[in-house]
Design a protein around this motif. Structure first.
Motif, PDB file in Angstrom:
ATOM      1  N   TYR A 233       0.806  -1.215   0.000  1.00 15.70           N
ATOM      2  CA  TYR A 233       0.000   0.000   0.000  1.00 15.70           C
ATOM      3  C   TYR A 233       0.845   1.274   0.000  1.00 15.70           C
ATOM      4  N   ILE A 234       2.088   1.173   0.452  1.00 18.98           N
ATOM      5  CA  ILE A 234       2.965   2.345   0.482  1.00 18.98           C
ATOM      6  C   ILE A 234       4.068   2.238  -0.573  1.00 18.98           C
ATOM      7  N   GLY A 235       4.706   1.070  -0.644  1.00 12.07           N
ATOM      8  CA  GLY A 235       5.836   0.900  -1.564  1.00 12.07           C
ATOM      9  C   GLY A 235       5.447   1.132  -3.018  1.00 12.07           C
ATOM     10  N   LEU A 236       4.326   0.563  -3.441  1.00 14.47           N
ATOM     11  CA  LEU A 236       3.956   0.690  -4.855  1.00 14.47           C
ATOM     12  C   LEU A 236       3.609   2.140  -5.229  1.00 14.47           C
ATOM     13  N   PRO A 237       2.782   2.834  -4.433  1.00 12.05           N
ATOM     14  CA  PRO A 237       2.548   4.249  -4.763  1.00 12.05           C
ATOM     15  C   PRO A 237       3.842   5.069  -4.786  1.00 12.05           C
ATOM     16  N   THR A 238       4.758   4.797  -3.851  1.00  9.74           N
ATOM     17  CA  THR A 238       6.025   5.545  -3.811  1.00  9.74           C
ATOM     18  C   THR A 238       6.851   5.247  -5.064  1.00  9.74           C
ATOM     19  N   ALA A 239       6.894   3.961  -5.429  1.00  9.64           N
ATOM     20  CA  ALA A 239       7.633   3.571  -6.641  1.00  9.64           C
ATOM     21  C   ALA A 239       7.042   4.267  -7.863  1.00  9.64           C
ATOM     22  N   ALA A 240       5.712   4.257  -7.956  1.00 10.40           N
ATOM     23  CA  ALA A 240       5.049   4.806  -9.147  1.00 10.40           C
ATOM     24  C   ALA A 240       5.223   6.318  -9.240  1.00 10.40           C
ATOM     25  N   ILE A 241       5.163   6.984  -8.100  1.00  6.92           N
ATOM     26  CA  ILE A 241       5.270   8.453  -8.158  1.00  6.92           C
ATOM     27  C   ILE A 241       6.715   8.884  -8.450  1.00  6.92           C
ATOM     28  N   LEU A 242       7.684   8.119  -7.949  1.00 11.39           N
ATOM     29  CA  LEU A 242       9.089   8.414  -8.297  1.00 11.39           C
ATOM     30  C   LEU A 242       9.297   8.236  -9.800  1.00 11.39           C
ATOM     31  N   ALA A 243       8.730   7.152 -10.344  1.00 11.21           N
ATOM     32  CA  ALA A 243       8.869   6.887 -11.783  1.00 11.21           C
ATOM     33  C   ALA A 243       8.207   7.998 -12.594  1.00 11.21           C
ATOM     34  N   SER A 244       7.100   8.540 -12.060  1.00 11.20           N
ATOM     35  CA  SER A 244       6.404   9.612 -12.794  1.00 11.20           C
ATOM     36  C   SER A 244       7.278  10.865 -12.899  1.00 11.20           C
ATOM     37  N   ARG A 245       8.315  10.940 -12.055  1.00 11.12           N
ATOM     38  CA  ARG A 245       9.235  12.079 -12.114  1.00 11.12           C
ATOM     39  C   ARG A 245      10.484  11.755 -12.934  1.00 11.12           C
ATOM     40  N   GLY A 246      10.427  10.651 -13.647  1.00  7.40           N
ATOM     41  CA  GLY A 246      11.524  10.321 -14.562  1.00  7.40           C
ATOM     42  C   GLY A 246      12.629   9.486 -13.945  1.00  7.40           C
ATOM     43  N   ILE A 247      12.448   9.060 -12.684  1.00  2.78           N
ATOM     44  CA  ILE A 247      13.483   8.235 -12.041  1.00  2.78           C
ATOM     45  C   ILE A 247      13.229   6.763 -12.414  1.00  2.78           C
TER      46      ILE A 247
ATOM     47  N   PHE B 138      17.907   2.895  -2.061  1.00  2.00           N
ATOM     48  CA  PHE B 138      16.981   1.808  -1.724  1.00  2.00           C
ATOM     49  C   PHE B 138      15.929   2.369  -0.760  1.00  2.00           C
ATOM     50  N   ILE B 139      14.663   2.068  -1.036  1.00  2.00           N
ATOM     51  CA  ILE B 139      13.602   2.462  -0.103  1.00  2.00           C
ATOM     52  C   ILE B 139      12.956   1.179   0.409  1.00  2.00           C
ATOM     53  N   VAL B 140      13.001   0.992   1.727  1.00  2.00           N
ATOM     54  CA  VAL B 140      12.440  -0.225   2.326  1.00  2.00           C
ATOM     55  C   VAL B 140      11.042   0.097   2.855  1.00  2.00           C
ATOM     56  N   ALA B 141      10.040  -0.537   2.262  1.00  2.00           N
ATOM     57  CA  ALA B 141       8.645  -0.286   2.666  1.00  2.00           C
ATOM     58  C   ALA B 141       7.952  -1.620   2.896  1.00  2.00           C
ATOM     59  N   VAL B 142       8.436  -2.331   3.906  1.00  2.00           N
ATOM     60  CA  VAL B 142       7.898  -3.670   4.201  1.00  2.00           C
ATOM     61  C   VAL B 142       7.077  -3.613   5.499  1.00  2.00           C
ATOM     62  N   PRO B 143       6.241  -4.627   5.766  1.00  2.00           N
ATOM     63  CA  PRO B 143       5.420  -4.590   6.980  1.00  2.00           C
ATOM     64  C   PRO B 143       6.244  -4.749   8.259  1.00  2.00           C
ATOM     65  N   THR B 144       5.745  -4.131   9.336  1.00  2.00           N
ATOM     66  CA  THR B 144       6.319  -4.345  10.676  1.00  2.00           C
ATOM     67  C   THR B 144       5.174  -4.748  11.607  1.00  2.00           C
ATOM     68  N   PRO B 145       4.745  -5.998  11.559  1.00  2.00           N
ATOM     69  CA  PRO B 145       3.661  -6.432  12.446  1.00  2.00           C
ATOM     70  C   PRO B 145       4.155  -6.525  13.886  1.00  2.00           C
ATOM     71  N   PHE B 146       3.248  -6.786  14.848  1.00  2.00           N
ATOM     72  CA  PHE B 146       3.760  -6.972  16.212  1.00  2.00           C
ATOM     73  C   PHE B 146       3.671  -8.433  16.650  1.00  2.00           C
ATOM     74  N   ASN B 147       4.566  -8.792  17.545  1.00  2.00           N
ATOM     75  CA  ASN B 147       4.610 -10.153  18.087  1.00  2.00           C
ATOM     76  C   ASN B 147       3.536 -10.305  19.162  1.00  2.00           C
TER      77      ASN B 147
ATOM     78  N   LEU C  32      22.292   5.496  -0.763  1.00  2.00           N
ATOM     79  CA  LEU C  32      21.297   6.002   0.179  1.00  2.00           C
ATOM     80  C   LEU C  32      20.336   4.854   0.490  1.00  2.00           C
ATOM     81  N   VAL C  33      20.129   4.569   1.783  1.00  2.00           N
ATOM     82  CA  VAL C  33      19.179   3.513   2.171  1.00  2.00           C
ATOM     83  C   VAL C  33      18.132   4.147   3.090  1.00  2.00           C
ATOM     84  N   ILE C  34      16.880   4.109   2.647  1.00  2.00           N
ATOM     85  CA  ILE C  34      15.803   4.757   3.411  1.00  2.00           C
ATOM     86  C   ILE C  34      14.841   3.713   3.942  1.00  2.00           C
ATOM     87  N   LEU C  35      14.549   3.809   5.230  1.00  3.10           N
ATOM     88  CA  LEU C  35      13.520   2.948   5.824  1.00  3.10           C
ATOM     89  C   LEU C  35      12.222   3.746   5.878  1.00  3.10           C
TER      90      LEU C  35
END
Ligand code: SAJ
Length: 410
Positions: A14-28, A80-89, A115-118
């Motif tokens: 829900y976050i990674g794909l929109p972020t990927a798509a909007i970055l691509a829309s800027r030519g990246i 690298f942009i890391v946008a993976v789930p962080t559920p709780f134990n 650059l590595v972004i969480l």
């Protein structure tokens, strides 16, 4: 201005794909990575595997222009942009295994200055921890020159493509240089202010935002129970109290759902258990609300007028979306159907075509149209304030017992 031309986004949800798509829309040039082969396949075809307004057009356009591709493994990139789930134990501590996996996936490609972004919502100290995962995976590399930052997402599901552009953002770096570099990357699509700080403050800011909301919803939920006891209409009460210039009470509901507000406060509680009394109590209050709703339905079905059928309007976690994750409505439907096998439950959810697995096997629970649910049942339970339900003809409700957890027909 960023000098980054190639980004890998790890986690195409829900976050990674929109972020990927909007970055691509800027030519990246963006390369998306996901563990789910179906997601990878969908994205490579220019499709979106979930519902989010406007995202489809961004993804198909980016794929057609050759700026967005996806795969199961992480490639080399400048950022690298890391946008993976962080559920709780079970003990409410955060499960960082997906972050660890992402760090180990990108580590082999590092040359030392990337650059590595969480982006994943994380407890304080997680960005630092991610750096340690990378270090452990690459003992040969001098990671002191790597630029590592945390940039929590703040977008509201249903409005993601607008809010990615219009919301202010917080970027916390493990160094000031990392924060500045991440800021420049996000400036390619974010038109609002990007505020820089250290990583731990950025991590905490995200958790605090959602906890603020949780505590305020808990206040509204407690008011609804008090008002019910005192025979007061809570919706009118809140509307009137909110006419005070410094009062803004939120809306009660059947509980708090979704994968953010019901989860994030636990990360604070887990980090400082003794000190987080109010935050913990709010979580408990909101988590207890579904059982209160269940007891109300039970009371209604004990009346003489009950015809054996109860309708449940809405299964999503909030209005006008199809997202069922951590939905209190699902929890209520399941518990009611399991504990009252003699009662027929009629669920109406205009945004889905079939019941989720957790409900599908219950013989006394059926997915029906809104009209059918209203016609057949003598007890009507409103669990979600979808527009479809707001528009029902009030004469259809005549003589029925109504449990309106959202104040839809206040
Ligand atoms: N809810 C109420 N009463 C209210 C408001 C909400 O009962 O007055 C319930 C909703 O019905 C739902 C839950 O709370 O079950 C959460 O809904 P929401 O719309 O408040 O928030 P989310 O979970 O969709 O998105 C939140 C947002 N955070 C804040 O508003 C502080 C969003 O900006 C974040 O990006 C998102 O969490 C996230 O990913 O963390």
């Amino acid at each position: 201005m960023t000098d980054i031309q190639e980004v890998a986004v790890i986690g195409l949800g829900y976050i990674g794909l929109p972020t990927a798509a909007i970055l691509a829309s800027r030519g990246i040039r963006v390369h998306g990575v996901d563990v789910n082969p179906r997601t990878v396949e969908a994205v490579n075809k220019g499709e979106v595997p979930f519902v989010e307004p406007e995202l489809g057009a961004f993804v198909s356009d980016a794929v057609t222009r050759g700026l967005l591709t996806a795969s199961l493994t992480t490639p080399a990139a400048q950022a690298f942009i890391v946008a993976v789930p962080t559920p709780f134990n079970d003990d409410y501590s955060a499960d960082l295994s997906y972050i660890k996996q992402a760090a180990e996936g990108l580590a082999p490609h590092l040359t030392g200055t990337e650059l590595v972004i969480l982006e994943s919502t994380s407890p304080p100290g997680t960005t630092e921890r991610m750096a340690e995962y990378i270090k452990a995976a690459r003992p040969d590399l001098d990671i002191s020159r790597l630029l590592i930052a945390h940039c929590p997402e703040r977008v509201l599901p249903g409005f993601v493509m607008q809010e990615l552009v219009s919301n202010d953002r917080i970027v916390g770096g493990l160094s000031a240089e990392a924060a500045e570099k991440a800021k420049a990357l996000y400036q390619t699509f974010c038109a609002a202010e990007i505020l820089t700080t250290d990583a731990a403050t950025a991590e905490m800011a995200k958790l605090v935002e959602n906890s603020f909301r949780d505590v305020n919803i808990a206040f509204a939920n407690e008011l609804s129970i008090i008002s019910d006891k005192l025979g007061i209409n809570v919706w009118e009460l809140i509307e009137l109290a909110n006419r005070h210039p410094r009062v803004n009470i939120l809306q009660p509901g059947p509980g708090v759902g979704g994968h953010c507000i019901a989860v994030d406060p636990w990360f604070i509680v887990s980090a400082a258990p003794e000190e987080s009394q109010l935050i913990r109590r709010a979580r408990e209050t909101n988590d207890a609300k579904p059982d209160w709703v269940i007891s109300k339905v039970k009371d209604a079905t004990a009346k003489q007028s009950f015809n054996g059928q109860v309708s449940l309007l809405g299964l999503a976690f909030k209005k006008n979306i199809d997202d069922l994750r951590e939905s209190p409505a699902i929890n209520i439907a399941r518990k009611l159907a399991e504990s009252h096998p003699q009662i027929q439950f009629l669920a109406a959810e205009p945004h889905i075509k079939e019941l989720p697995v957790s409900l599908a096997a219950l013989p006394n629970l059926k997915l029906v149209s809104t009209d059918e649910a209203l016609q057949r049942s003598s007890v009507i339970t409103v669990l979600v304030d979808h527009d479809r339900f707001r528009d029902v003809n009030r004469t259809e409700l005549h003589g029925k017992d109504i449990i309106d957890t959202r104040g839809l027909w206040r």
